[in-house]
Write a protein that holds these residues in place. Structure first.
Motif, short mmCIF file in Angstrom:
data_model
loop_
_atom_site.label_atom_id
_atom_site.label_comp_id
_atom_site.label_asym_id
_atom_site.label_seq_id
_atom_site.Cartn_x
_atom_site.Cartn_y
_atom_site.Cartn_z
N ALA B 150 82.06 45.83 16.29
CA ALA B 150 82.19 45.97 14.83
C ALA B 150 81.97 44.61 14.15
O ALA B 150 81.33 44.53 13.10
N PHE B 151 82.49 43.55 14.76
CA PHE B 151 82.31 42.22 14.16
C PHE B 151 80.86 41.75 14.28
O PHE B 151 80.40 40.95 13.47
N LEU B 162 79.24 44.29 5.84
CA LEU B 162 80.70 44.49 5.93
C LEU B 162 81.04 45.97 5.71
O LEU B 162 81.93 46.51 6.37
N GLU B 163 80.33 46.58 4.78
CA GLU B 163 80.55 48.02 4.54
C GLU B 163 80.25 48.82 5.82
O GLU B 163 81.03 49.69 6.22
N ALA B 165 80.26 47.70 8.86
CA ALA B 165 81.24 47.38 9.90
C ALA B 165 82.52 48.17 9.69
O ALA B 165 83.12 48.68 10.65
N TRP B 166 82.97 48.29 8.42
CA TRP B 166 84.21 49.04 8.16
C TRP B 166 84.03 50.52 8.51
O TRP B 166 84.87 51.12 9.17
N LYS B 167 82.89 51.08 8.06
CA LYS B 167 82.65 52.51 8.37
C LYS B 167 82.63 52.72 9.88
O LYS B 167 83.16 53.69 10.40
N ILE B 169 84.04 50.85 12.28
CA ILE B 169 85.32 50.68 12.96
C ILE B 169 86.27 51.85 12.64
O ILE B 169 86.95 52.36 13.52
N ILE B 170 86.26 52.30 11.40
CA ILE B 170 87.23 53.35 11.04
C ILE B 170 86.80 54.71 11.62
O ILE B 170 87.61 55.42 12.21
N ASP B 244 74.28 53.46 9.45
CA ASP B 244 74.72 52.25 8.74
C ASP B 244 74.87 51.08 9.72
O ASP B 244 74.39 49.98 9.47
N GLU B 248 72.42 47.73 9.76
CA GLU B 248 72.94 46.47 9.22
C GLU B 248 73.21 45.41 10.30
O GLU B 248 73.38 44.24 9.98
#
Lengths: 216, 520
Positions: B150-151, B162-163, B165-167, B169-170, B244, B248
């Motif tokens: 994710a990082f 970052l968007e 990465a958040w999607k 990871i969650i 995504d 990215e």
């Protein structure tokens, strides 16, 4: 009241505390409600350990106290304090619909659990159904909440549901299994907190509706 | 190093090099040289030990390590090979790619060492997934792949990354939480049956004791596992993170996500499918595989048709290929599984090539938008050829490798009575073909945009692609007997938990038989 009945009854409190985690306005309060819920979970482990004479569960209770009652809520509370704990954005769906879906999750879980034949599960079927429903509450929290940290708490609720299921079905399982799961979950929370902080520093928002540029 | 320690070394090496790369940020001006050397050494050693492990499995059938917590057999060896080969070639490509990022200022020493530290950690976590025999550790490893990568997805620190990465990871953490629930159900059931805590957690022991497991519990568990680890594998409709994150992430990471990670998640699903097959019979898992496989191929085909972003196009192509692999497993019998596993290997090689070539396009055009990427054959002709050959291979054109595995899937489907499904599949693959060539043709030819200079970035960004093309062509023309042995062994293991009988071993000619029946 027998210990088995007490375990089944205490799981009702988990539903209540889950709804509090999801619905309170300030994410910092949600972190505290999560800590409260984890106290209930630790209580269930202790009663279950006593009822089933499962010594391992006392160790589970101790590690759950450290990780879930203290460590994870502290991490979240601290992270939220650093970003100013903005009031949570309005739910993607209303609270009434959330409650309705929570009720559906409980009903479906009871139906599914009724089919399990495993002998160890027999006395705790109501608690088992709640533990499964609890898992879905976490999912519901992630789907309905638009604050990054509230979504993270949804993951914590799911993890509490899994943890309770494991305790109910395999209360004599070695501590190592529980520690492995708990450590990984804490590690997951830490990583998500770090990423959440990075997002806040760069984008000045914790609202997931601001994270919707990627489509198609 | 002995055979029994291969698995331990396989895990220790990337872990140690990861720590070394993280620490190298404090070395100042020599940081870059130290990190690159350590990285190259790490991916090379992983490749060598992977081959040694494959050799040992070919000799003895399986290997155990660390008190049976680690285990490789023919099935996991196939995935180990993918990690070793793709990890090495993409690792090599990474050096050329990140040198460009250093030159343009995207990376400083800190970000550079973080990138390589996370890269090795990512490789370590995927190796742990494929070598884990302890089912709880298997889950921990899958979770670790998300946390490590994710990082990497968000490493550029831009809004979109970052968007993504958040999607990522969650969605994947939630997905893998489903996987955990399924894993806990299987473990609890096995624990109550076996009453030996140490054994109930081992996949190799659970498959020996399936006769007493509770069918209702296993059914429930497999659904959780399929949803959970299927999310990580990018199956529709749990795929939302995939386009995504793939688009990215830095291109070498996109290659690792698509060519390696998705397969690792599938391996976990297949491990639990074996338990489900033994407890419930094969039809339950197969039906679910057919449903998820078909809808994944169908959805991906149409998403691809409307794409103008090259990396998102490739991401949806990954979803299509993962769908095909799952569909092949749903066809039933060893032939479908054999074809599905061959497709996994072939897709990995081609997708690694495509994402590496896309990285070269990004370096030159600073865009993934196919309305802006034109005239590649003039601007970066070698990359243009790589993309062209990769696209031909990806859509299943002979003489490249994916043609063979797609052909095997179709004939396995015909052989097991799924003629209509195979016709539907062929129609969907036609949509994929059209989607690819509509965009690739315009990118290769057409007028180059103003301000884009000619010339490739550096030889390190081309060499891995050239090697991948050779492998893709070689596997299209010839499947080595060692690989046939592994694929046969893996098919039996995935189906019943035991190797296939020698009399039932498949060879390439067996896949022609269903077609021969159709001919007058």
């Amino acid at each position: 009241m027998s210990s088995v009945t007490l375990v089944n009854s205490l799981t009702g409190l988990l539903i209540l505390t889950s709804l509090l985690v999801i619905e309170v306005k300030r994410p910092r309060w949600s972190a505290l409600m999560y800590s409260l819920q984890s106290i209930v979970l630790v209580g269930i482990f202790v009663v279950l350990a006593y009822a089933m004479e499962a010594g391992q569960l006392y160790l589970w209770a101790a590690s759950a106290f450290i990780t879930k009652v203290v460590l994870v809520p502290w991490l979240l509370y601290r992270a939220l304090s650093q970003v100013g704990d903005p009031e949570k954005p309005r739910n993607a769906m209303g609270a009434t619909l959330s409650f309705f879906l929570a009720a559906v999750a409980v009903a479906v879980s009871f139906i599914v659990v009724s089919q399990i034949q495993l002998k160890a599960a027999a006395p705790f079927k109501p608690a088992l159904a709640v533990s499964m429903a609890h898992f879905f509450f976490g999912e519901l929290c992630i789907l309905t909440q638009r604050n990054l940290f509230k979504q993270l708490l949804g993951f914590c609720l799911m993890e509490n549901g899994s943890h309770l299921t494991l305790a109910l079905l395999a209360y004599n399982a070695p501590e190592l299994v529980e520690i492995g799961i708990a450590t990984d979950a804490v590690f997951g929370v830490v990583m998500m907190v770090v990423l959440g902080n990075q997002i806040y520093k760069r984008l000045r928002t914790l609202d997931t509706s601001d994270l919707s540029t990627l489509k198609g | 190093m002995t055979e029994t320690t291969y698995l331990t070394w396989l895990l220790l090496i990337p872990l140690a090099f990861s720590l070394a790369a993280f620490a190298a940020r404090w070395l100042g001006s020599v940081c870059r040289v130290v990190v690159e050397t350590a990285h190259l050494l790490s991916v090379t050693l992983v490749l060598v030990i992977s081959f040694l492990t494959v050799n040992a499995v070919l000799d003895s059938g399986q290997l155990f390590g660390m008190s049976h917590w680690l285990h490789v057999d023919a099935l996991s060896t196939i995935f180990l090979l993918i990690i070793g080969v793709v990890g090495f070639l993409v690792g090599l490509y990474s050096i050329g790619y990140t040198r460009h990022d250093l030159e343009t200022g995207e990376f400083d020493n800190n970000r550079f060492s973080t990138y390589y530290g996370l890269f090795s950690l990512f490789v370590f976590s995927m190796l742990l997934v494929v070598t884990a025999n302890n089912i709880i550790m298997m889950w921990v490893a899958v979770e670790a792949t998300t946390l490590g990568s994710a990082f990497l997805v968000g490493i550029y620190g831009r809004h979109a990354s970052l968007e993504a990465a958040w999607k990522y990871i969650i969605i994947c953490t939630v997905g893998v939480a489903f996987g955990l629930y399924g894993t806990i159900l299987v473990y609890s059931d096995a624990f109550n049956v076996m009453q030996v805590p140490g054994s109930a957690v081992l996949w190799t022991e659970i498959v020996k004791n399936t006769q007493a497991l509770d069918p209702a519990l296993i059914k429930m568990a497999f659904v959780f596992v399929l949803i959970g680890f299927g999310t990580k594998a990018g199956l529709f409709p749990m795929h939302a993170w995939l386009p995504d994150a793939h688009s990215e992430a830095p291109s070498p990471i996109s290659a690792m996500l698509s060519a390696v990670l998705l397969n690792c998640a599938l391996l976990v699903v297949f491990r639990f499918a074996t338990i489900s097959n033994l407890v419930l019979g094969p039809s339950f898992a197969q039906t679910l595989f057919l449903i998820f496989g078909t809808i994944s191929v169908a959805a991906a085909a149409f998403f691809m048709y409307v794409q103008r972003d090259l990396k998102r196009l490739l991401a949806y192509s990954s979803m299509e290929n993962i769908g095909l692999i799952v569909l092949a497993f749903g066809l039933g019998g060893p032939a479908g599984i054999f074809a599905g596993l061959l497709q996994a290997i072939n897709h990995s090689l081609v997708k690694a090539l495509m994402f590496c070539a896309t990285g070269n396009i990004l370096i030159k055009y600073h865009s993934r938008n196919l309305d802006q990427v034109k005239g590649m054959l003039q601007v970066i002709p070698v990359t243009g050829v790589l993309i062209f050959v990769g696209a031909l291979a990806l859509v299943g054109t002979p003489p490249f490798n994916i043609f063979v595995s797609k052909f095997f899937i179709i004939t396995a489907g015909l052989g097991t009575g799924y003629a209509w499904l195979m016709i539907l599949c062929l129609l969907l693959l036609t949509v994929v073909f059209a989607a690819f060539f509509r965009v690739i043709a315009s990118a290769l030819f057409g007028e180059k945009p103003d301000g884009v200079g000619q010339g490739e970035s550096n030889w390190l960004t081309l060499l891995p692609g050239a090697v991948l093309i050779l492998l893709i062509l070689a596997l299209g023309l010839y499947i080595p007997p060692q690989l046939m042995t592994l694929l046969n062994g893996a098919s039996g293991l995935a189906l019943t938990g035991t190797p296939i009988e020698p009399a039932a071993l498949l060879n390439a000619k067996d896949f022609w038989a269903p077609l021969a029946h159709l001919l007058p």
